[in-house]
Write a protein that holds these residues in place. Structure first.
Motif, PDB file in Angstrom:
ATOM      1  N   LEU A 187       0.834  -1.206   0.000  1.00  9.70           N
ATOM      2  CA  LEU A 187       0.000   0.000   0.000  1.00  9.70           C
ATOM      3  C   LEU A 187       0.866   1.253   0.000  1.00  9.70           C
ATOM      4  O   LEU A 187       0.567   2.231  -0.691  1.00  9.70           O
ATOM      5  N   GLN A 188       1.935   1.222   0.777  1.00  7.03           N
ATOM      6  CA  GLN A 188       2.854   2.362   0.869  1.00  7.03           C
ATOM      7  C   GLN A 188       3.498   2.640  -0.487  1.00  7.03           C
ATOM      8  O   GLN A 188       3.528   3.789  -0.954  1.00  7.03           O
ATOM      9  N   VAL A 189       4.000   1.589  -1.137  1.00 12.00           N
ATOM     10  CA  VAL A 189       4.649   1.727  -2.448  1.00 12.00           C
ATOM     11  C   VAL A 189       3.644   2.226  -3.485  1.00 12.00           C
ATOM     12  O   VAL A 189       3.931   3.137  -4.270  1.00 12.00           O
ATOM     13  N   LEU A 190       2.445   1.625  -3.484  1.00 14.59           N
ATOM     14  CA  LEU A 190       1.394   2.027  -4.429  1.00 14.59           C
ATOM     15  C   LEU A 190       0.981   3.476  -4.214  1.00 14.59           C
ATOM     16  O   LEU A 190       0.732   4.209  -5.168  1.00 14.59           O
ATOM     17  N   GLY A 191       0.897   3.886  -2.940  1.00 20.25           N
ATOM     18  CA  GLY A 191       0.521   5.265  -2.611  1.00 20.25           C
ATOM     19  C   GLY A 191       1.535   6.260  -3.141  1.00 20.25           C
ATOM     20  O   GLY A 191       1.165   7.305  -3.698  1.00 20.25           O
ATOM     21  N   ASN A 192       2.826   5.949  -2.986  1.00 22.77           N
ATOM     22  CA  ASN A 192       3.880   6.833  -3.491  1.00 22.77           C
ATOM     23  C   ASN A 192       3.832   6.916  -5.022  1.00 22.77           C
ATOM     24  O   ASN A 192       3.968   7.997  -5.602  1.00 22.77           O
ATOM     25  N   ALA A 193       3.632   5.775  -5.660  1.00 19.12           N
ATOM     26  CA  ALA A 193       3.576   5.733  -7.128  1.00 19.12           C
ATOM     27  C   ALA A 193       2.350   6.488  -7.644  1.00 19.12           C
ATOM     28  O   ALA A 193       2.406   7.132  -8.700  1.00 19.12           O
ATOM     29  N   LYS A 194       1.247   6.414  -6.900  1.00 20.82           N
ATOM     30  CA  LYS A 194      -0.003   7.069  -7.323  1.00 20.82           C
ATOM     31  C   LYS A 194       0.186   8.579  -7.482  1.00 20.82           C
ATOM     32  O   LYS A 194      -0.305   9.179  -8.442  1.00 20.82           O
ATOM     33  N   GLY A 195       0.904   9.176  -6.530  1.00 19.85           N
ATOM     34  CA  GLY A 195       1.175  10.615  -6.618  1.00 19.85           C
ATOM     35  C   GLY A 195       1.960  10.961  -7.862  1.00 19.85           C
ATOM     36  O   GLY A 195       1.657  11.945  -8.550  1.00 19.85           O
ATOM     37  N   ALA A 196       2.954  10.126  -8.185  1.00 12.82           N
ATOM     38  CA  ALA A 196       3.778  10.360  -9.379  1.00 12.82           C
ATOM     39  C   ALA A 196       2.946  10.226 -10.652  1.00 12.82           C
ATOM     40  O   ALA A 196       3.080  11.027 -11.590  1.00 12.82           O
ATOM     41  N   VAL A 197       2.061   9.220 -10.696  1.00 13.63           N
ATOM     42  CA  VAL A 197       1.182   9.023 -11.861  1.00 13.63           C
ATOM     43  C   VAL A 197       0.249  10.222 -12.026  1.00 13.63           C
ATOM     44  O   VAL A 197       0.036  10.717 -13.142  1.00 13.63           O
ATOM     45  N   ALA A 198      -0.287  10.723 -10.906  1.00 11.69           N
ATOM     46  CA  ALA A 198      -1.188  11.892 -10.939  1.00 11.69           C
ATOM     47  C   ALA A 198      -0.466  13.112 -11.497  1.00 11.69           C
ATOM     48  O   ALA A 198      -1.031  13.886 -12.281  1.00 11.69           O
ATOM     49  N   VAL A 199       0.794  13.284 -11.110  1.00 13.74           N
ATOM     50  CA  VAL A 199       1.599  14.414 -11.600  1.00 13.74           C
ATOM     51  C   VAL A 199       1.787  14.324 -13.112  1.00 13.74           C
ATOM     52  O   VAL A 199       1.556  15.300 -13.835  1.00 13.74           O
ATOM     53  N   VAL A 200       2.187  13.154 -13.598  1.00  9.79           N
ATOM     54  CA  VAL A 200       2.407  12.959 -15.046  1.00  9.79           C
ATOM     55  C   VAL A 200       1.115  13.191 -15.820  1.00  9.79           C
ATOM     56  O   VAL A 200       1.098  13.899 -16.833  1.00  9.79           O
ATOM     57  N   MET A 201       0.009  12.618 -15.324  1.00  6.66           N
ATOM     58  CA  MET A 201      -1.298  12.768 -15.988  1.00  6.66           C
ATOM     59  C   MET A 201      -1.717  14.242 -16.048  1.00  6.66           C
ATOM     60  O   MET A 201      -2.224  14.711 -17.069  1.00  6.66           O
ATOM     61  N   SER A 202      -1.515  14.970 -14.953  1.00  9.96           N
ATOM     62  CA  SER A 202      -1.933  16.379 -14.907  1.00  9.96           C
ATOM     63  C   SER A 202      -1.118  17.236 -15.869  1.00  9.96           C
ATOM     64  O   SER A 202      -1.646  18.131 -16.528  1.00  9.96           O
ATOM     65  N   ILE A 203       0.200  16.937 -15.967  1.00 10.88           N
ATOM     66  CA  ILE A 203       1.063  17.697 -16.883  1.00 10.88           C
ATOM     67  C   ILE A 203       0.643  17.444 -18.332  1.00 10.88           C
ATOM     68  O   ILE A 203       0.577  18.375 -19.142  1.00 10.88           O
TER      69      ILE A 203
END
Length: 310
Positions: free
Chosen positions: A261-277
């Motif tokens: 869950l911790q690893v997935l949570g960290n990755a989720k933020g990075a995916v959100a950043v890429v998607m928003s850009i």
């Protein structure tokens, strides 16, 4: 044939994670689209829509679909604690939504990643709970990364930043407060039952706030709905995704380990950043990316050291 059940379980978990990412990132990007690009400048009313959907869908999920057993509130004292948590929760969500009006999603996520710093701070101040020194050491890159990202953020807005950091602090405060207020076995609620009881309280808190602070919300919303016929669909989808994000977070937590869950949570933020850009085309700098990367590394190190030195 014996490998079939593990394979089905793996497919089920991957599907859950995909839906969890989709709902979390979807609600974040839709919030940004509505509040910044669509002319719908009512973060309190938007949060009230989210909480209304959470109240209705939580009741349907628990009372009729039996996703989790219903846990009853056993005393006025317990209800008062839930109401307190709900008020803090409202402050964190409204603050986050206000910040999205002024900040790019990428920077919003970078600031939001500092939650562990505030959680450790409040845990120490409120419960005198100390972590290992190495755990506190990992928080240095978490904070340093945000400072660097702030310097390199072309779309930096002071008010938006203050709202975002306040929302992050309120989120951390709520998690520490929850561990204190609902610590006894008789009062503990799982996250879905807690959402069931917090959501209606949140609506009652947000309604007068919206009336006072956003007095023309209905007039402007109806006017926007005439211009953009899909506004109501977007609001309904956005509110449903807000509930789905909570439900799927509960299910992913239930079916995976804390480390996963911790690893997935960290990755989720990075995916959100890429998607928003990619979606909003907001300018980014090397310094901004470096700062956010440092924060994410710090958060990952914090989670790992906390797990090891628990």
């Amino acid at each position: 044939m014996s490998s079939s059940p593990p394979k089905k379980q793996a497919v089920f978990i991957v599907s859950l994670v995909f839906l969890w990412y989709s709902s979390n990132i979807g609600v974040l990007l839709l919030n940004k689209f509505l509040l910044s690009n669509y002319g719908f400048k009512f973060p309190i009313f938007l949060t009230m829509c989210h909480m209304s959907a959470c109240a209705i869908l939580s009741y349907i999920s628990i009372a009729f679909l039996k996703i989790v057993p219903l846990q009853n509130v056993k005393s006025r004292s317990q209800f008062a604690k839930i109401a307190t948590l709900s008020t803090v929760f409202c402050a964190s969500v409204v603050g986050g939504n206000i910040s999205l009006r002024y900040l790019p999603v990428s920077f919003n996520q970078a600031v939001g990643a500092t939650t562990p710093f505030f959680t450790a701070l409040f845990a120490y101040l409120m419960t005198l709970k100390r972590e290992a020194w190495i755990t506190y050491g990992t928080l240095v890159p978490v904070v340093t990364g945000v400072v660097i990202a702030s310097e390199g953020e072309p779309g930096f807005h002071l008010y938006g930043f203050i709202m975002c950091i306040s929302a992050t602090a309120a989120r951390a405060f709520k998690s520490v407060l929850q561990s204190i207020l609902l610590s006894s076995e008789g009062e503990k609620l799982n996250s879905m039952n807690l959402l069931l009881y917090m959501s209606p309280v949140a609506v009652l808190v947000l309604m007068p706030a919206a009336i006072i602070m956003e007095p023309n919300v209905m007039e402007v919303t109806l006017s926007l709905a005439k211009e953009h016929r899909y506004l109501w669909v977007l609001l309904l989808l956005n509110s449903t995704l807000a509930y789905s994000a909570n439900l799927l977070n509960f299910l992913v937590t239930k079916h995976t380990s804390a480390l996963t869950l911790q690893v997935l949570g960290n990755a989720k933020g990075a995916v959100a950043v890429v998607m928003s850009i990619l979606l909003f085309r907001n300018p980014v700098t090397f310094i901004g990316i470096a700062g956010y990367s440092l924060t994410v590394i710090g958060v990952a190190a914090y989670g790992e050291t906390k797990r090891r030195y628990r």
